[in-house]
Design an enzyme around this catalytic site. Structure first.
Site, PDB file in Angstrom:
ATOM      1  N   THR A 336      -6.687   0.940 -10.331  1.00 19.39           N
ATOM      2  CA  THR A 336      -5.830   1.121 -11.264  1.00 19.39           C
ATOM      3  C   THR A 336      -6.630   1.393 -12.887  1.00 19.39           C
ATOM      4  O   THR A 336      -7.145  -0.491 -13.171  1.00 19.39           O
ATOM      5  CB  THR A 336      -4.767  -0.043 -11.056  1.00 19.39           C
ATOM      6  N   HIS A 389      -5.129 -13.663  -0.856  1.00 20.68           N
ATOM      7  CA  HIS A 389      -6.114 -15.163  -0.564  1.00 20.68           C
ATOM      8  C   HIS A 389      -6.005 -15.625   1.038  1.00 20.68           C
ATOM      9  O   HIS A 389      -6.913 -16.583   1.430  1.00 20.68           O
ATOM     10  CB  HIS A 389      -5.912 -16.790  -1.277  1.00 20.68           C
TER      11      HIS A 389
END
Length: 418
Positions: A336, A389
């Site tokens: 993006t 994560h």
């Protein structure tokens, strides 16, 4: 009489919002003709007639939410254009009225009981118009329909309510003012969220709630990329009929880094990690209706010209609202670019179920300490990598971003590869 239903759209789409009816009651339609536009969470699609005949009754108005399989209209295969089946329409409206009354709060039921029921039932009006008329305490007999077939719609109710609203405001103005209490009314405007905006909002919240999202940052010196682009852009345009932009460099760098860090090109399914052996890179595109992410398929197999051409094609289709579901589904990683709007730094939100997204930012000239301890003004860009994560360790995320930085600061190898 045949029923027109919301058809199966795609595996991942089960509902939508009617954006616009393309045919009015009483008009003839051929099998396969588009009769309405349906706004889904990804694209707008046209719903086609399943039968040839006359559209007799619209059961769901523009703005109504519908699901796959819902009956939205009726088609008379033997009807003639211009006819209006008042008996069947009145019967359908009576059913809709009964359903609406059953769900209405007690206050609405009381208000409805005060209306001349017999005359209202014989008045041709959409369920939404009837409900709005009850809310405003307006008799359907007092409303003038703008529809050529005399069907009252919500906008007709709103128009009829305007004089009453004015009278009410005037009455309030004539009331004695209470000295001990003063109310200040601030102007506001309420805008209904589009189906796509609702979905974007929902998915962004879900991404933050269902992933252990973390963002790491770095900066890249764009000197080499800008120099190489300046040297090659004219010949590139002449040869390939497409401009050489920055996105092809970043896409190439991302693919190269993903090959070295496969867990960033993955997703979680139940208790399994699905490592993707393909490189379908989503390129976020801002449109008037919100952000969409068309996918550049097999980006590892495309050269610079192929990537630029595909990004240009998908971007145009996105702005023209002409993307297909196949062009939006899937994707293994997303890029993006907030820099086109002037963003200096941001934390992009994951495009789930993907576990990585790269955020580009505006190029800004800054003083940089060089290896020989001199200070030079360099075109610098902050990069942000948001990652899940749960399966991507911090070390891998940081090294992934460093690898992208290295590839962009020495881009000649990228150009030689494709």
């Amino acid at each position: 009489m045949k029923e027109l239903k919301v058809p199966e759209l795609a595996e991942s789409i089960t509902e939508g919002t009617i954006s616009e009816w393309l045919v009015n009651p009483g008009e003839h339609v051929e099998k396969g003709d588009p009769v309405l536009e349906l706004e889904t969470d990804k694209v707008n699609v046209e719903v086609n007639a399943e039968y040839s005949g006359v559209l007799k009754e619209i059961l769901k108005d523009a703005g109504d939410d519908v699901e796959v399989g819902d009956i939205i209209a009726t088609v008379d295969e033997n009807g003639e254009a211009g006819e209006e089946s008042n008996d069947s329409a009145a019967a359908e409206e009576t059913k809709a009225e009964a359903a609406a009354v059953a769900e209405a709060p007690a206050e609405e039921k009381k208000a409805e009981a005060a209306e001349p029921a017999a005359s209202n039932k014989n008045t041709l009006a959409s369920p939404a118009a009837r409900k709005r008329a009850r809310e405003l305490g307006i008799s359907l007999e007092d409303i003038t329909a703008r529809d050529p077939f005399g069907r009252i719609r919500p906008e007709d109710v709103e128009e009829a309510a305007k004089p009453k609203e004015k009278t009410a405001k005037q009455a309030n103005a004539d009331k004695p003012k209470q000295s001990e209490k003063t109310e200040f009314e601030k102007p506001v405007e309420r805008v209904k969220m589009t189906r796509r905006r609702q979905t974007i909002a929902k998915r962004l919240v879900e991404a933050q709630q269902t992933s252990a999202m973390l963002t790491t940052f770095n900066e890249v010196d764009m000197t080499a990329v800008m120099k190489l682009r300046s040297e090659r852009k004219d010949k590139f345009l002449e040869k390939h009929d497409v401009k050489l932009g920055f996105m092809s460099f970043f896409t190439k760098a991302v693919v190269g880094a993903l090959k070295e860090f496969p867990y960033i090109n993955a997703e979680i399914q139940d208790n399994e990690i699905v490592l993707k052996k393909f490189f379908d890179v989503g390129i976020a595109v801002s449109t008037d209706d919100g952000l969409v992410v068309p996918v550049v398929r097999d980006a590892d197999r495309l050269d610079f010209a192929g990537i630029e051409s595909e990004i240009s094609r998908l971007g145009k289709k996105a702005r023209d609202k002409d993307l297909s579901l196949d062009e939006l589904n899937g994707g293994s990683f997303t890029i993006t670019n907030g820099g086109i709007f002037g963003s200096l730094v941001s934390t992009p939100i994951l495009n789930t179920p993907q576990v990585g997204i790269l955020g580009m930012h505006t190029i800004q000239k800054r003083p940089v300490a060089m290896p020989d301890d001199t200070i030079q003004i360099r075109p610098m860009m902050y990069l942000a990598l948001s990652y899940d994560h749960r399966i991507v360790d911090g070390k891998d995320a940081v090294q992934f971003l460093v690898r992208i930085k290295q590839l962009l600061e020495d881009p000649y190898d990228l150009l030689l590869e494709g």
